[in-house]
Design an enzyme around this catalytic site. Structure first.
Site, PDB file in Angstrom:
ATOM      1  N   CYS A 386       5.066 -16.970  25.604  1.00  0.00           N
ATOM      2  CA  CYS A 386       6.228 -16.323  26.205  1.00  0.00           C
ATOM      3  C   CYS A 386       5.805 -15.029  26.909  1.00  0.00           C
ATOM      4  O   CYS A 386       5.178 -15.105  27.956  1.00  0.00           O
ATOM      5  CB  CYS A 386       7.313 -16.105  25.159  1.00  0.00           C
ATOM      6  SG  CYS A 386       8.953 -16.077  25.912  1.00  0.00           S
ATOM      7  N   GLN A 390       3.520 -14.535  30.306  1.00  0.00           N
ATOM      8  CA  GLN A 390       3.923 -13.732  31.461  1.00  0.00           C
ATOM      9  C   GLN A 390       2.859 -12.685  31.784  1.00  0.00           C
ATOM     10  O   GLN A 390       2.511 -12.463  32.940  1.00  0.00           O
ATOM     11  CB  GLN A 390       5.269 -13.055  31.174  1.00  0.00           C
ATOM     12  CG  GLN A 390       6.405 -14.069  30.960  1.00  0.00           C
ATOM     13  CD  GLN A 390       7.722 -13.414  30.542  1.00  0.00           C
ATOM     14  OE1 GLN A 390       7.766 -12.234  30.213  1.00  0.00           O
ATOM     15  NE2 GLN A 390       8.798 -14.188  30.541  1.00  0.00           N
ATOM     16  N   GLU A 410      10.785  -6.980  34.286  1.00  0.00           N
ATOM     17  CA  GLU A 410      11.301  -6.455  33.018  1.00  0.00           C
ATOM     18  C   GLU A 410      10.587  -5.140  32.676  1.00  0.00           C
ATOM     19  O   GLU A 410      11.177  -4.221  32.133  1.00  0.00           O
ATOM     20  CB  GLU A 410      11.053  -7.467  31.886  1.00  0.00           C
ATOM     21  CG  GLU A 410      11.476  -6.962  30.505  1.00  0.00           C
ATOM     22  CD  GLU A 410      11.016  -7.845  29.338  1.00  0.00           C
ATOM     23  OE1 GLU A 410      10.178  -8.741  29.538  1.00  0.00           O
ATOM     24  OE2 GLU A 410      11.508  -7.617  28.225  1.00  0.00           O
ATOM     25  N   HIS A 523       8.111 -21.281  22.995  1.00  0.00           N
ATOM     26  CA  HIS A 523       7.569 -20.870  21.692  1.00  0.00           C
ATOM     27  C   HIS A 523       7.163 -22.109  20.887  1.00  0.00           C
ATOM     28  O   HIS A 523       7.956 -22.621  20.103  1.00  0.00           O
ATOM     29  CB  HIS A 523       8.621 -20.097  20.896  1.00  0.00           C
ATOM     30  CG  HIS A 523       8.867 -18.727  21.420  1.00  0.00           C
ATOM     31  ND1 HIS A 523       8.109 -17.645  21.040  1.00  0.00           N
ATOM     32  CD2 HIS A 523       9.768 -18.263  22.309  1.00  0.00           C
ATOM     33  CE1 HIS A 523       8.548 -16.562  21.661  1.00  0.00           C
ATOM     34  NE2 HIS A 523       9.555 -16.910  22.438  1.00  0.00           N
ATOM     35  N   GLU A 525       5.387 -22.334  18.391  1.00  0.00           N
ATOM     36  CA  GLU A 525       5.274 -22.095  16.943  1.00  0.00           C
ATOM     37  C   GLU A 525       6.494 -22.586  16.164  1.00  0.00           C
ATOM     38  O   GLU A 525       6.388 -22.874  14.972  1.00  0.00           O
ATOM     39  CB  GLU A 525       5.026 -20.604  16.655  1.00  0.00           C
ATOM     40  CG  GLU A 525       6.175 -19.655  16.971  1.00  0.00           C
ATOM     41  CD  GLU A 525       6.155 -19.110  18.396  1.00  0.00           C
ATOM     42  OE1 GLU A 525       5.634 -19.796  19.295  1.00  0.00           O
ATOM     43  OE2 GLU A 525       6.676 -17.993  18.607  1.00  0.00           O
TER      44      GLU A 525
HETATM   45  N1  GLN Z   1      10.600 -10.282  27.289  1.00  0.00           N
HETATM   46  C1  GLN Z   1      10.274 -11.521  27.922  1.00  0.00           C
HETATM   47  C2  GLN Z   1      11.500 -12.186  28.545  1.00  0.00           C
HETATM   48  O1  GLN Z   1      12.594 -11.851  28.240  1.00  0.00           O
HETATM   49  C3  GLN Z   1       9.603 -12.456  26.935  1.00  0.00           C
HETATM   50  C4  GLN Z   1      10.448 -12.820  25.777  1.00  0.00           C
HETATM   51  C5  GLN Z   1       9.659 -13.480  24.688  1.00  0.00           C
HETATM   52  O2  GLN Z   1       8.456 -13.325  24.600  1.00  0.00           O
HETATM   53  N2  GLN Z   1      10.320 -14.165  23.793  1.00  0.00           N
HETATM   54  O3  GLN Z   1      11.366 -13.065  29.362  1.00  0.00           O
END
Ligand code: GLN
Length: 555
Positions: A386, A390, A410, A523, A525
């Protein structure tokens, strides 16, 4: 409230006494696994006494990880234990908080559904709780309901009252009360103490609930005399006093509880006939965990380095990846703040694999990016999840594609190269609707939550790991890969190995000329189980083991 039980489902209610963190969730999950091993179908529900409508807005420091289900619910981390130990699939209906219960009662009141009556905790709140519990009636053989918090807490009272009433509504043969307490070992006296348990059962009795089975968390096994003593004071049979001994691996819990006869007692009390338990898989699993052939060190670079509870599922998924490779996984939490301020590189050097997990907010960002650069340049296996994915895109954009100052909007709203951004409009496969959102939308509402399909590109690390062309994984994020930069990044060597079926959302990226470098927007996991390690974690650990081996050979 009129109740018409289906007479199919039996309910086990689990409460906790003395203090919190005794492992009620694990105990519930383990009991579920034992019942499944005897051929029963099970499901779970967690009733949390706090006022937040769900844990989505809670700081993971305080509450631990937010666990996401396929249907996009943000739930308590105990849902993760339930899913990891059994075949039950958790959803929105499996986790209720006081806030959610009150919210729906208040909405009804506003709609005039109470016809001018005075709305009260009893019966209106308790009825709403009962309605929530009874949604599970008829869906499985046994539903295991865990009451959060500790008996005696003011805020838990309506839940306790509701389950007390349910015994009357459903009947004795359809309900069972299990109380988990602590029997502390006092070193100076060299003995265990039963008083806290006695007090806690008294407290439960004051609420009208006589426990049927007591599970006692303890460091040392309780002998027959102690069990007799507890039984006498707490009004249960000595055989219903179960030692819940501390264990090295949480996956031993089902076995230890089985040895104590907890499943036999439950079935007997609920009048259920089943075949012999099939616990071989659990024995084999624990054997594997306790006798690893290899060791591997994985560095995790995140914001919450101090609190393992914040990364519960991640931690477990890495253990599962280890199980798949007969390896013990040593986790090394490396502070992103420390890396950001220039330190910590020697800690990265000690790792056979590096993982950057999910997260929100900008703290430690540059530190995480440094960890990614280190992994990319030194060919250390890297797994970005996630936010980790990014940032891997950001790192690649800046250092390989030479987009100086590239970032996620962000973390830097003014970046000249917004490689990760807020997609204003996207087609949501789950709802079948086009979603529109911007910076001003309601905080919670703008998250992409729950399971989404993803199509894999043949020949990639991802496709090889899964061995499938289309997969489904769970999401919890707002920001997305910006397609405006896709071509430029691909030309520079970034491999997009998974996208949404309509190709608008980039879900997985990889590097070609690297032993194992993968970032995913979802995710994984949340879907890993000890008996079924997740393919990405399995392959990441395997790559880390190979890296360790290669390192040894060079040395
Ligand atoms: N902060 C990032 C977003 O909102 C990643 C969120 C995360 O890792 N769950 O896209």
């Amino acid at each position: 409230m009129k109740i018409q039980p289906t007479k199919k489902t039996k309910f086990i209610f689990i409460t906790g006494g003395v203090l919190s963190s005794l492992g009620k969730g694990l105990a519930a999950a383990a009991i579920g696994s034992l019942l499944e091993s005897r051929g029963m179908t099970v499901t779970f529900q967690k009733l949390d006494p706090y006022i937040n409508v769900d844990p989505g807005t809670m700081n993971p420091f305080q509450h631990g990880e937010v666990y996401v289900t396929d249907d996009g619910a943000e739930t308590d981390l105990d849902m993760g234990h339930y899913e990891r130990y059994t075949n039950a699939v958790m959803a929105q209906i499996n986790n209720y908080t006081s806030g959610r219960i009150y919210y729906s009662v208040i909405m009804k009141e506003r709609r005039g559904e109470y016809l001018g009556g005075t709305v009260q905790v009893i019966p209106h709140i308790t009825d709403e709780i009962k309605r929530a519990v009874l949604q599970l009636d008829g869906t499985v053989d046994v539903a295991i309901i865990e009451i959060g918090g500790t008996i005696g807490d003011i805020e838990g009272l309506p839940f306790v009252e509701a389950i007390r009433q349910l015994r009357g509504d459903l009947g004795r043969e359809y309900t069972l009360f299990i109380h988990l307490t602590l029997v502390p070992y006092i070193k100076t006296a060299g003995e265990v103490k039963t008083k806290p348990t006695q007090h806690s059962v008294k407290e439960l009795l004051a609420s009208g609930i006589q426990p049927d089975i007591l599970m006692c968390r303890t460091e040392v096994p309780l002998n027959a005399d102690l069990k007799k003593k507890i039984a006498l004071f707490c009004n249960v049979e000595p055989e219903s006093v179960i030692t819940a001994i501390d264990v090295d691996s949480i996956y031993e819990v089902p076995l230890r509880l089985h040895e104590e006869g907890v499943d036999d007692r439950i079935l007997e009390k609920l009048g259920i006939w089943t075949g012999a338990p099939h616990i071989r898989p659990w024995q084999e699993l624990v054997h594997k965990i306790k006798n690893p052939k290899h060791t591997v060190t994985i560095g995790i670079t995140g914001k919450y380095v101090d609190l393992k509870e914040s990364y519960k599922s991640l931690h477990e998924a890495l253990v599962h990846g280890g199980i798949a490779n007969e390896a013990r996984v040593e986790l090394k939490y490396i502070s992103a703040d420390e890396l950001e301020s220039g330190g910590g590189i020697e800690q990265l050097e000690e790792c056979d694999g590096i993982l950057v997990p999910g997260g929100f907010g900008s703290r430690g960002t540059e530190g995480k990016i440094r960890a990614i650069t280190h992994a990319r340049q030194n060919r250390v296996p890297f797994f970005g999840i996630c936010l980790g994915m990014q940032l891997a895109v950001v790192e690649f954009a800046r250092n390989i594609a030479k987009l100086e100052g590239a970032h996620s909007t962000e973390l830097d709203p003014g970046t000249p190269y917004p490689v990760i951004y807020l997609m204003k409009e996207w087609f949501d496969f789950r709802t079948g609707k086009t979603e529109v959102r911007d910076e001003n939308s309601d905080m919670g509402g703008t998250l992409r939550l729950g399971a989404y399909p993803c199509r894999l590109i043949p020949g990639t690390l991802a496709a090889r790991a899964y061995g499938e062309e289309e997969i489904s994984e769970r999401h919890r994020h707002r920001y997305e890969f910006n397609n405006e930069f896709r071509e430029r990044l691909e030309e520079a060597g970034l491999v997009v190995s998974g996208t949404s079926p309509d190709e608008t959302l980039v879900e997985i990226v990889e590097l070609d000329d690297h032993p194992w470098f993968l970032g995913c927007q979802f995710h994984p996991e949340f879907k890993s189980k000890p008996m079924k390690p997740h393919p990405l974690f399995r392959d990441f650990i395997r790559a880390a083991l190979e890296a360790r081996q290669a390192q040894k050979e060079r040395a």
